[in-house]
Each structure stands twice: as C-alpha cells, then as structure tokens.
Motif scaffolding. Structure first.
Motif, PDB file in Angstrom:
ATOM      1  N   ILE A   4       0.672  -0.926   0.026  1.00  0.00           N
ATOM      2  CA  ILE A   4      -0.220   0.131  -0.281  1.00  0.00           C
ATOM      3  C   ILE A   4       1.043   1.315   0.122  1.00  0.00           C
ATOM      4  O   ILE A   4       1.521   1.426   1.108  1.00  0.00           O
ATOM      5  CB  ILE A   4      -1.529  -0.030   0.996  1.00  0.00           C
ATOM      6  CG1 ILE A   4      -2.110  -1.099   1.475  1.00  0.00           C
ATOM      7  CG2 ILE A   4      -1.766   1.626   0.962  1.00  0.00           C
ATOM      8  CD1 ILE A   4      -2.367  -1.456   2.682  1.00  0.00           C
ATOM      9  N   LEU A   5       0.342   1.960  -1.287  1.00  0.00           N
ATOM     10  CA  LEU A   5       1.221   3.505  -1.028  1.00  0.00           C
ATOM     11  C   LEU A   5       0.484   4.499  -0.221  1.00  0.00           C
ATOM     12  O   LEU A   5      -0.794   4.652  -0.836  1.00  0.00           O
ATOM     13  CB  LEU A   5       1.871   4.241  -1.742  1.00  0.00           C
ATOM     14  CG  LEU A   5       2.337   5.351  -2.640  1.00  0.00           C
ATOM     15  CD1 LEU A   5       3.477   5.248  -2.247  1.00  0.00           C
ATOM     16  CD2 LEU A   5       2.399   5.723  -3.782  1.00  0.00           C
ATOM     17  N   ILE A   6       0.584   5.224   0.727  1.00  0.00           N
ATOM     18  CA  ILE A   6       0.990   6.098   1.443  1.00  0.00           C
ATOM     19  C   ILE A   6       1.206   7.801   1.490  1.00  0.00           C
ATOM     20  O   ILE A   6       2.442   8.202   0.856  1.00  0.00           O
ATOM     21  CB  ILE A   6       0.860   6.555   2.665  1.00  0.00           C
ATOM     22  CG1 ILE A   6       0.254   4.944   3.411  1.00  0.00           C
ATOM     23  CG2 ILE A   6      -0.215   7.254   3.912  1.00  0.00           C
ATOM     24  CD1 ILE A   6       0.654   4.769   4.905  1.00  0.00           C
ATOM     25  N   ILE A  49      -3.948   1.585  -3.091  1.00  0.00           N
ATOM     26  CA  ILE A  49      -2.844   3.796  -2.923  1.00  0.00           C
ATOM     27  C   ILE A  49      -3.909   4.260  -1.879  1.00  0.00           C
ATOM     28  O   ILE A  49      -5.155   4.738  -2.423  1.00  0.00           O
ATOM     29  CB  ILE A  49      -2.769   4.483  -3.877  1.00  0.00           C
ATOM     30  CG1 ILE A  49      -1.860   3.904  -5.123  1.00  0.00           C
ATOM     31  CG2 ILE A  49      -2.011   5.403  -4.253  1.00  0.00           C
ATOM     32  CD1 ILE A  49      -1.480   4.058  -6.668  1.00  0.00           C
ATOM     33  N   LEU A  50      -4.033   5.293  -0.644  1.00  0.00           N
ATOM     34  CA  LEU A  50      -4.251   6.175  -0.611  1.00  0.00           C
ATOM     35  C   LEU A  50      -3.880   7.679  -0.197  1.00  0.00           C
ATOM     36  O   LEU A  50      -2.628   7.987   0.229  1.00  0.00           O
ATOM     37  CB  LEU A  50      -3.745   5.658   1.877  1.00  0.00           C
ATOM     38  CG  LEU A  50      -4.686   4.095   1.777  1.00  0.00           C
ATOM     39  CD1 LEU A  50      -3.641   4.431   3.237  1.00  0.00           C
ATOM     40  CD2 LEU A  50      -5.871   4.234   1.417  1.00  0.00           C
ATOM     41  N   LEU A  51      -4.486   8.090  -0.920  1.00  0.00           N
ATOM     42  CA  LEU A  51      -4.708   9.583  -1.344  1.00  0.00           C
ATOM     43  C   LEU A  51      -4.532  10.766  -1.006  1.00  0.00           C
ATOM     44  O   LEU A  51      -6.570  10.424  -1.099  1.00  0.00           O
ATOM     45  CB  LEU A  51      -5.066   8.799  -2.807  1.00  0.00           C
ATOM     46  CG  LEU A  51      -3.857  10.233  -3.364  1.00  0.00           C
ATOM     47  CD1 LEU A  51      -2.630  10.601  -3.729  1.00  0.00           C
ATOM     48  CD2 LEU A  51      -4.415  10.373  -5.256  1.00  0.00           C
ATOM     49  N   ASP A  52      -3.995  11.289  -0.583  1.00  0.00           N
ATOM     50  CA  ASP A  52      -4.104  13.163   0.062  1.00  0.00           C
ATOM     51  C   ASP A  52      -4.925  13.786  -1.307  1.00  0.00           C
ATOM     52  O   ASP A  52      -3.982  13.623  -2.949  1.00  0.00           O
ATOM     53  CB  ASP A  52      -3.264  13.754   0.865  1.00  0.00           C
ATOM     54  CG  ASP A  52      -4.180  14.828   1.475  1.00  0.00           C
ATOM     55  OD1 ASP A  52      -5.376  15.482   1.675  1.00  0.00           O
ATOM     56  OD2 ASP A  52      -3.260  15.676   1.756  1.00  0.00           O
ATOM     57  N   ILE A  53      -5.331  14.868  -1.284  1.00  0.00           N
ATOM     58  CA  ILE A  53      -6.448  16.015  -2.267  1.00  0.00           C
ATOM     59  C   ILE A  53      -5.240  16.635  -2.469  1.00  0.00           C
ATOM     60  O   ILE A  53      -4.266  16.929  -3.303  1.00  0.00           O
ATOM     61  CB  ILE A  53      -7.122  16.067  -2.511  1.00  0.00           C
ATOM     62  CG1 ILE A  53      -8.091  14.735  -2.629  1.00  0.00           C
ATOM     63  CG2 ILE A  53      -7.076  17.193  -3.091  1.00  0.00           C
ATOM     64  CD1 ILE A  53      -9.607  15.646  -2.174  1.00  0.00           C
ATOM     65  N   MET A  54      -4.594  17.983  -1.018  1.00  0.00           N
ATOM     66  CA  MET A  54      -3.863  18.683  -1.124  1.00  0.00           C
ATOM     67  C   MET A  54      -2.282  18.664  -0.900  1.00  0.00           C
ATOM     68  O   MET A  54      -1.428  18.523   0.065  1.00  0.00           O
ATOM     69  CB  MET A  54      -4.642  19.912  -0.053  1.00  0.00           C
ATOM     70  CG  MET A  54      -5.418  20.248  -0.089  1.00  0.00           C
ATOM     71  SD  MET A  54      -6.484  21.181  -1.986  1.00  0.00           S
ATOM     72  CE  MET A  54      -5.357  22.985  -1.492  1.00  0.00           C
TER      73      MET A  54
END
Length: 219
Positions: A4-6, A49-54
C-alpha cells in the motif's frame, strides 16, 4: 504481501496510517510530495494507494489522472469534505473517500473492503500461534481448530487487524453488534472474557482503563 502506498503531506498522518496497516499485515510505503508519489508509482507496483488531495508538487487529482490507466484501487483521504470534492474524486475513478479526521478502525475496514472488491484482501490473519482464515471463517491455535461464536469471531478479527492499538468499547460494540452503544459493556466484556479463555489470551488481550481493549503483539 499486499503493498500500500500512502500519499499525504502530513508526516504524522502517514506514520499513523503506516503503523496501523503494518500491524494489520500490510507492507506500506509513504511519501509527502505529489511528484515523489508519481516517481514511486513508476518504479514499484502497489495493490492500493491512499491519496490526499492537497499535496505539494502535484495534487491528488493530478495523481489520480496518472493512476487511472494503471487500474490500481485508490482511496482518497482528505480534509476536503464538501460533496463536490467527493463527487470529483469518485468521478476521477477513486474507489472510496475518507474525510479527516478518521477512525483508524474505519480506515482498516475500508481498505479491506476495497481490496476484497479487487480480490486482493488478506485472507489469513495471524497473531502468535493463532490464525484466522477470513474466507473460511476458520480459527486455529497451534494448528488446532477453535470454535467461536459469530460475535467472538468478529471481535477477534478486529483485534487482529488492529494489533497494539487500544480499541474503544463503543467501537468494538458498534462494529460487531452493528448497534448503537449506550454505555452498558457487560455483553461486550463477557464475549472478550470468553475469547481470552478460548485462545489462552488472558494477558495478551489486555484491558485499557476507561477505553476498552488492546491486543498486545510483539513487533
């Protein structure tokens, strides 16, 4: 092992997610920059993939455009909570959307749900000599079968997915019983006591004062 990619620009959040998902048996990598995330995705293969927006470098939306042809499942994790932000993320191809601040138990459950849809979920959980086959709903200790009720099985899975993390009684009750918790913990405590006895976890499944319980597992 599932990788998993954070991707989040706040290192404490990356560390928190990494700690919890590693305890649940996943292999994690974390980056705080959008361009760095794209470079890593080019070099390595990830199952989720766990993905932030900003993000600095490239936004989560930009990264999503890059990821989409790769057919890698994505969960957006962000402080942007307005409906239009969720809709945009889902239209870009994200599989789920989790708003900060979030409960780590909910995060683990959402990760499991997305991975199941892609037939990638961990089907075997282990803690010491105890093994749980999620698909077969089979529990063994030192290779010998252990008979558990449905509620005991549900509690055990939550504990094993959140090793070394204190879980609140209300969280355990609401997740396993699927009912609102009103403060009476007798039913939950009884099931935990029975689980301890069946698995020989009198010390391993520790009570946390004014919180709930924690499965203690050496790292």
């Amino acid at each position: 092992m599932i990788k998993i990619l954070i991707v989040d620009d706040e290192k404490p959040i990356c560390d928190l997610i990494d700690l919890n998902l590693s305890a649940a048996g996943y292999s994690c990598a974390a980056v705080q920059d959008g361009l760095e995330a794209i470079n890593l995705i080019e070099k390595e293969t990830f199952d989720l993939i766990l993905l932030d927006i900003m993000l600095p470098g490239a936004s989560g939306y930009d990264i999503m455009e890059y990821i989409r042809p790769l057919s890698v499942p994505v969960i957006f994790i962000t402080a942007k909570h307005e409906v239009r932000d969720r809709v945009k993320g889902l239209k870009l191809g994200a599989d789920d959307y989790l708003v900060k601040p979030f409960d780590v138990v909910e995060l683990t459950a959402r990760v499991e749900a997305v991975l199941r849809r892609y037939n990638k979920a961990n089907q075997i959980l282990t803690a010491g000599d105890v093994s749980v086959d999620l698909e077969a709903r089979r529990v063994t200790k030192a290779g010998r079968p252990v008979a558990l009720t449905n509620k005991e099985f549900g509690l055990l899975v939550l504990f094993m997915q959140n090793k070394n993390i204190a879980l609140f009684r209300e969280t355990l009750y609401e997740k396993v019983w699927e009912e609102e918790y009103f403060g009476d913990s007798r039913t939950l405590d009884l099931h935990v006591q029975r689980l301890r006895k069946k698995l020989g976890w009198e010390r391993k499944l520790a009570a946390v004062y004014k919180v709930g319980y924690r499965l203690e597992e050496p790292k």
